[in-house]
Design a protein around this motif. Sequence first.
Motif, PDB file in Angstrom:
ATOM      1  N   GLY A   1      14.917 -42.418 -51.884  1.00  0.00           N
ATOM      2  CA  GLY A   1      14.133 -41.446 -52.644  1.00  0.00           C
ATOM      3  C   GLY A   1      13.311 -40.540 -51.762  1.00  0.00           C
TER       4      GLY A   1
ATOM      5  N   ALA B   1      14.308 -38.183 -56.373  1.00  0.00           N
ATOM      6  CA  ALA B   1      13.906 -39.505 -55.885  1.00  0.00           C
ATOM      7  C   ALA B   1      14.080 -40.566 -56.969  1.00  0.00           C
ATOM      8  CB  ALA B   1      12.450 -39.456 -55.415  1.00  0.00           C
TER       9      ALA B   1
ATOM     10  N   ALA C   1       9.102 -42.521 -55.226  1.00  0.00           N
ATOM     11  CA  ALA C   1      10.135 -43.409 -54.696  1.00  0.00           C
ATOM     12  C   ALA C   1       9.562 -44.760 -54.299  1.00  0.00           C
ATOM     13  CB  ALA C   1      10.825 -42.748 -53.497  1.00  0.00           C
TER      14      ALA C   1
ATOM     15  N   CYS D   1       7.976 -38.781 -52.500  1.00  0.00           N
ATOM     16  CA  CYS D   1       7.941 -40.060 -51.769  1.00  0.00           C
ATOM     17  C   CYS D   1       7.084 -41.083 -52.497  1.00  0.00           C
ATOM     18  CB  CYS D   1       7.411 -39.837 -50.355  1.00  0.00           C
ATOM     19  SG  CYS D   1       8.570 -38.991 -49.264  1.00  0.00           S
TER      20      CYS D   1
END
Length: 544
Positions: free
Chosen positions: A98, A117, A22, A19
Motif C-alpha cells: 500500500g 493502498a 496502508a 501510507c
Amino acid sequence: MRRRDVWPGSPGRAALTGCAVAVLLALTWTWPALGRGQLLYRDFVQVPDPVLGPSVLGTDGRAPRAVPLDAVTALLAPVVPSGVQQQVMLVASLALAGCGLAVLLRRRGAAACVVAAAVAVWSPYAAQRLLVGQPPTLLGWAMVPWLVVAVRRDGSPRRRVLAVLVAALPAALTPFGGLLALGVVVVTALAARHRPGRRRREPVVLGALGVAWCLPWVVAGLRGATAAGETSGARAFAVRADGVQGVLDVLGGGGIWAPAAALASRAHAPALVASTLLVLAAATVLVLAPSAPSDSMRVSPKDDGPHPHDLRVLGAALVLPTVVALALASGPGLALWAPAQHVPGLGILRDTHRLLGLTVLATAVLLGLGVQALRRRLGPVVAVGATATVLAVAVLGAPDAPARIHQAYRPTSFPPGWSAAVAVVGDRTTLVLPWQPFRRQAWVGGQPFLDPLPLALRGRVVASRNLTVPRDGGTVVVGSDDTTALRAWARGDLAALLDAGVEAVVTWADTPGEALAPPPGARRVETSGPLRVWLVDEPPTVRH
C-alpha cells in the motif's frame, strides 16, 4: 478557477496519507501476531536459534524455495530475534504494498493514494497468500510498486541503479520474488526509455542486475537439487476456477489452490460481485483514460506516477495474469504446462495464483487514477463519495480476512527441552519422523505447520518432502521421496541406516503420522518436550 484537491497538500502529504491507511489496514489484519515468540503457521515457520545448516543454505538436495531467506534470517538472528523478523515481514508484506502505491501516485492526490493502498492491502489475493503461509512471497509482491518508482526516478543512472537494488533486495529473499522483481524492472525500464536522461543500455544493465540478485537460489539449485519439477505440481498448484463462480473468484484475486486458505466469504455472491466490480471499474478507467481531456492525465515532467502511454503496461498487468492462470488451470493449457515442469527452474512458476498479484496492483492503480479523474471532472464531493464507495466494496470482497488471519498467526514459545534435543543431535545427519512434512502440536494451537527442525540442525536432514493437495474430490501428491532411510528404520536395520548416512533419528510426539517403534540397537537419549532422540552412531548404554 482551479478546483481544490480532495485533501489539499503536497505530494508528500498525499503519500503519507496513503501510507497511513496502508499501515492501519495491515495492523488491523495482523496485530495478534505481534508479541514474544515465533510464528508457526503452514509454510511460515522459524526456530529460536536458526543455524546455517544444509537445509538453510539449500545444499541438501531440496528445491531452494527459501534461499536466501533462511540464511539471512540465521545471520540476523543474533541481533534481531527470528520471531521479530517474522513479525516485521508479516506486517511489511501488506503495508509496503500500500505504501508503495501511495508513493507511486503521490502527485495524483491523497484520494488516489488512499484508494490504491486500500484496494491492494484489503484484497482476497493478499489474504489467501497469508492463509497459505507465504508472507515472504507476498513481500516480493509488495515491492513491485517500489521497483517501478525506483526505475522511473529522475537523477543519475547510478543513483537509479542503487534505488532499484535497494527496492529489489526484500523481493529477492525468495526465488519467485527475485524473478518477479527482475521482470518488473525490465518491463518498467523498457517503458521508461522515453524519459529524459535515459540511456539505451539501461534496461540491459538493470536486467543484468536482476540476474545477479537471483544467483543465490540459482547456484543453490544447480549445486544441491536432485531433480527437476514434478509434473503433478502443475495440476496441484493451479488456481481453482470451477464454473462461473470459480472464474469470478480468480478474477478478483482469489481461487487459491489450497482449500484451507480459501475465504468462506468467497463462496458467496456479495464478495464475488464486490471484487468483480472493482476489476470492471478498473477496466473502465483503462478504456476511458485515452479519450479523457489532456489535462485530466497531465503530469509534471518529474512525476513518477503512471503516464498516459503507460496504460498499455497497466492493461497487460490487469488482463494477462488472470488469462494465463485460467488457461493453465485445465484443458490444453494444463496438458502443456504439466510436462514443462521438467524444465529446471520452471517449477517456481507452478503456483499460478501468485501471478494474480499483478492484477490486484494494476486494479489498485487504475482505481486511484479513476478517483483522480472524478475529482478533476466532477469536483471533490463526488471524489470523496467515490473513495468511500471503493473502500467499502474492497472490504466487502474479503470481509472475513482479518478474523481468519487473527486465528492463523499467533506467536508461540518453543517448549522446554527443544534446545536440549537439538544440542544432542549436533551436526549428525538426522532422519526426522513421522514421515510427512507438516506437524501439529497442542502448544502451537493445533494448526498445521511445516516441520521447522531442519532450520535448527547443523547437519543434513532426511525427511519427507511430498506434498498432498486436495483437488477435484481426490488428492494430488507432489514429490518423489527417497524412503531408503525410512525403510531401514522401520525394519530395524541399523547397518542399512548407517550406510544411508543417517546417524540420528528424531521423532515428533503427538503429531499426525505413523509412529514407528525404535529398533533395539538404537540408543534413546532422554529429552523432554516434543522431540524424541535416538542416536544410531553410538552403541546403546548397557545397564547393570
